[in-house]
Motif scaffolding. Structure first.
Motif, short mmCIF file in Angstrom:
data_model
loop_
_atom_site.label_atom_id
_atom_site.label_comp_id
_atom_site.label_asym_id
_atom_site.label_seq_id
_atom_site.Cartn_x
_atom_site.Cartn_y
_atom_site.Cartn_z
N TRP A 1 0.82 -1.22 0.00
CA TRP A 1 0.00 0.00 0.00
C TRP A 1 0.85 1.27 0.00
O TRP A 1 0.38 2.37 -0.23
N LEU A 2 2.16 1.12 0.27
CA LEU A 2 3.04 2.29 0.33
C LEU A 2 3.77 2.51 -1.00
O LEU A 2 3.88 3.63 -1.50
N ALA A 3 4.29 1.42 -1.56
CA ALA A 3 5.05 1.52 -2.82
C ALA A 3 4.95 0.18 -3.54
O ALA A 3 4.67 -0.84 -2.93
N GLU A 4 5.20 0.25 -4.83
CA GLU A 4 5.14 -0.99 -5.61
C GLU A 4 6.19 -1.97 -5.09
O GLU A 4 7.36 -1.63 -4.98
N PRO A 5 5.78 -3.20 -4.76
CA PRO A 5 6.73 -4.13 -4.14
C PRO A 5 7.79 -4.65 -5.11
O PRO A 5 7.66 -4.52 -6.33
N GLU A 6 8.83 -5.24 -4.52
CA GLU A 6 9.90 -5.94 -5.26
C GLU A 6 10.61 -5.04 -6.27
O GLU A 6 10.96 -5.45 -7.36
N LYS A 7 10.81 -3.80 -5.87
CA LYS A 7 11.42 -2.82 -6.76
C LYS A 7 12.28 -1.85 -5.95
O LYS A 7 11.87 -1.44 -4.87
N ILE A 8 13.45 -1.47 -6.51
CA ILE A 8 14.12 -0.33 -5.89
C ILE A 8 13.76 0.89 -6.73
O ILE A 8 13.44 0.77 -7.89
N GLY B 1 14.33 -0.28 8.39
CA GLY B 1 14.04 -1.03 7.17
C GLY B 1 14.02 -0.12 5.94
O GLY B 1 13.58 -0.53 4.87
N GLU B 2 14.52 1.12 6.14
CA GLU B 2 14.56 2.12 5.06
C GLU B 2 13.18 2.35 4.44
O GLU B 2 13.04 2.58 3.24
N GLN B 3 12.17 2.32 5.29
CA GLN B 3 10.78 2.44 4.82
C GLN B 3 10.44 3.85 4.35
O GLN B 3 9.55 4.05 3.54
N THR B 4 11.15 4.85 4.87
CA THR B 4 10.79 6.23 4.54
C THR B 4 11.57 6.76 3.34
O THR B 4 11.44 7.92 2.98
N ARG B 5 12.40 5.92 2.74
CA ARG B 5 13.18 6.39 1.58
C ARG B 5 12.99 5.48 0.38
O ARG B 5 12.85 4.28 0.52
N GLN B 6 13.06 6.12 -0.79
CA GLN B 6 12.89 5.37 -2.03
C GLN B 6 14.13 4.55 -2.36
O GLN B 6 14.05 3.47 -2.89
N HIS B 7 15.29 5.13 -2.06
CA HIS B 7 16.54 4.51 -2.48
C HIS B 7 17.62 4.86 -1.47
O HIS B 7 17.61 5.95 -0.90
N GLY C 1 20.69 -5.30 1.36
CA GLY C 1 19.30 -4.98 1.65
C GLY C 1 18.35 -5.96 0.97
O GLY C 1 18.71 -6.63 0.00
N MET C 2 17.12 -6.03 1.48
CA MET C 2 16.15 -6.99 0.93
C MET C 2 14.92 -6.30 0.31
O MET C 2 13.91 -6.96 0.08
N ALA C 3 15.04 -5.00 0.01
CA ALA C 3 13.89 -4.26 -0.58
C ALA C 3 13.30 -4.93 -1.81
O ALA C 3 12.08 -4.94 -1.98
N PRO C 4 14.12 -5.50 -2.74
CA PRO C 4 13.52 -6.07 -3.95
C PRO C 4 12.86 -7.44 -3.77
O PRO C 4 12.32 -7.99 -4.72
N LEU C 5 12.91 -8.00 -2.56
CA LEU C 5 12.35 -9.35 -2.35
C LEU C 5 10.89 -9.29 -1.91
O LEU C 5 10.45 -8.30 -1.32
N PRO C 6 10.12 -10.36 -2.17
CA PRO C 6 8.75 -10.43 -1.62
C PRO C 6 8.81 -10.41 -0.09
O PRO C 6 9.75 -10.95 0.50
N ARG C 7 7.81 -9.82 0.53
CA ARG C 7 7.85 -9.67 2.00
C ARG C 7 7.96 -11.00 2.74
O ARG C 7 8.70 -11.12 3.71
N GLU C 8 7.20 -12.01 2.23
CA GLU C 8 7.22 -13.29 2.98
C GLU C 8 8.58 -13.97 2.85
O GLU C 8 9.03 -14.67 3.76
N VAL C 9 9.26 -13.74 1.74
CA VAL C 9 10.61 -14.30 1.56
C VAL C 9 11.58 -13.62 2.53
O VAL C 9 12.36 -14.27 3.23
N ALA C 10 11.51 -12.28 2.58
CA ALA C 10 12.39 -11.52 3.48
C ALA C 10 12.15 -11.94 4.93
O ALA C 10 13.10 -12.14 5.70
N GLN C 11 10.87 -12.13 5.29
CA GLN C 11 10.55 -12.54 6.66
C GLN C 11 11.12 -13.93 6.95
O GLN C 11 11.69 -14.17 8.02
#
Length: 342
Positions: A18-25, A62-68, A313-323
């Protein structure tokens, strides 16, 4: 009581869809204005909760507030024109359209300090905050003003030091500088790269780290890795200088990489964040695989100085994989911790 083998992550974690398109830097935000501000902090809280649930000891935003990891910091500086773009080769690897340095660079106001204060309020655990390192910053820009990589790096080091001092005052326990460029520009690292890094940490009392990886699991990086041969000895060129530096912790990539473990001997005496999780695959490591990487590293780093970590970093991974990977990291570290304490 001080924990043995405290776990942490290299930095970024996946953002909620809901914040940004997943699996992307560099993924564009899906919210705007006040909703975006609130959404970023909600995501930061969520990311913290996921780290805590997985048993991570040294937590981050988790670098949630930054794009890159690089450009978000640069966006807040003056002297850089984001409208005026040039195509450059980043880390001699892939081309990207980047902003231009058009004048004296400076930091009109703090960049991440309010976010760090917010994170500090949410947890009593040690917190780590990542900033881009000076050399990686200059490698992500087109310089039309200073016309010297070194001169621009010193300017950025000064700015990073201002930010780092305020992050420390906000309660950050470890400030990490991300320097993937250290694995590419060896002469520059030794000539002035480590020196600019030391300028960035000047006067800090908190712990400092440098993260030197082989990059996110994106195609440009994985393709490059295939050209490196059966042994990745890049660290050999820079570790002796880092070993003599004032940096407290060196964070490096180990699991599933071709890095010979014995290179860690070159930074004997430093704390080492050992990357025991491969971020370039969706396969979740078993706790035993993590434990095996840590056991190998223990031949070259004292147990009280080993910090199990992710490769990058794990930003480009699916959330369940990172978890799943975070869970594996803590479980693997626990296996080795039990062995050491037995």
């Amino acid at each position: 009581m001080k924990i043995l083998l405290p776990t942490s992550t290299a930095g970024s974690l996946p953002k909620p869809s809901w914040l940004a398109e997943p699996e992307k830097i560099w993924s564009p935000w899906k919210l705007e204005d006040q909703e975006l501000k609130d959404g970023k902090l909600d995501a930061l809280r969520l990311s913290l909760q996921e780290q805590v649930q997985a048993g991570i000891h040294i937590v981050s935003d988790g670098e949630q507030t930054r794009q890159h990891f690089v450009t978000t910091f640069i966006e807040h500086l003056s002297g850089v024109d984001f409208e005026k773009r040039e195509t450059v080769k980043i880390r001699n690897r892939y081309e990207a359209s980047v902003p231009t340095v058009v004048g004296q660079v400076s930091r009109p106001k703090p960049v991440f300090v309010e976010d760090a204060k917010f994170l500090r309020q949410q947890t009593k655990q040690p917190i780590k905050w990542a900033l881009p390192g000076p050399m990686t910053m200059i490698d992500t820009l087109y310089d039309h003003h200073y016309k010297s990589r070194e001169k621009l790096a010193w300017e950025f080091a000064k700015i990073l030091n201002q930010e780092a001092r305020e992050l420390e005052a906000a309660g950050v326990d470890i400030i990490q500088f991300d320097e993937p460029a250290f694995n590419v520009f060896f002469d520059e690292v030794n000539d002035w790269g480590v020196a600019t890094l030391e300028r960035a940490i000047e006067g800090l009392k908190c712990e400092t780290a440098v993260h030197i990886c082989y990059g996110y699991g994106i195609k440009a990086n994985t393709d490059w890795k295939k050209t490196l041969g059966s042994e990745w000895r890049q660290y050999e060129a820079t570790f002796p200088k880092l070993q003599q530096s004032n940096i407290d912790i060196v964070s490096l990539e180990c699991h599933n990489s071709q890095v010979p473990m014995d290179l860690i001997e070159l930074i004997r005496g430093k704390k080492v964040m050992v990357g025991a999780i491969d971020v370039a695959t969706h396969t979740i490591e078993t706790p035993e695989e993590v434990a095996d990487t840590l056991r190998k590293a223990l031949q070259f780093v004292d147990a009280d100085k080993l910090y199990p970590c992710t490769n990058c970093g794990m930003a480009p991974l699916p959330r369940e994989v990172a978890q799943g990977k975070l869970n594996a990291l803590t479980a693997g570290a626990q296996i080795v911790r039990d062995e050491l304490l037995a």
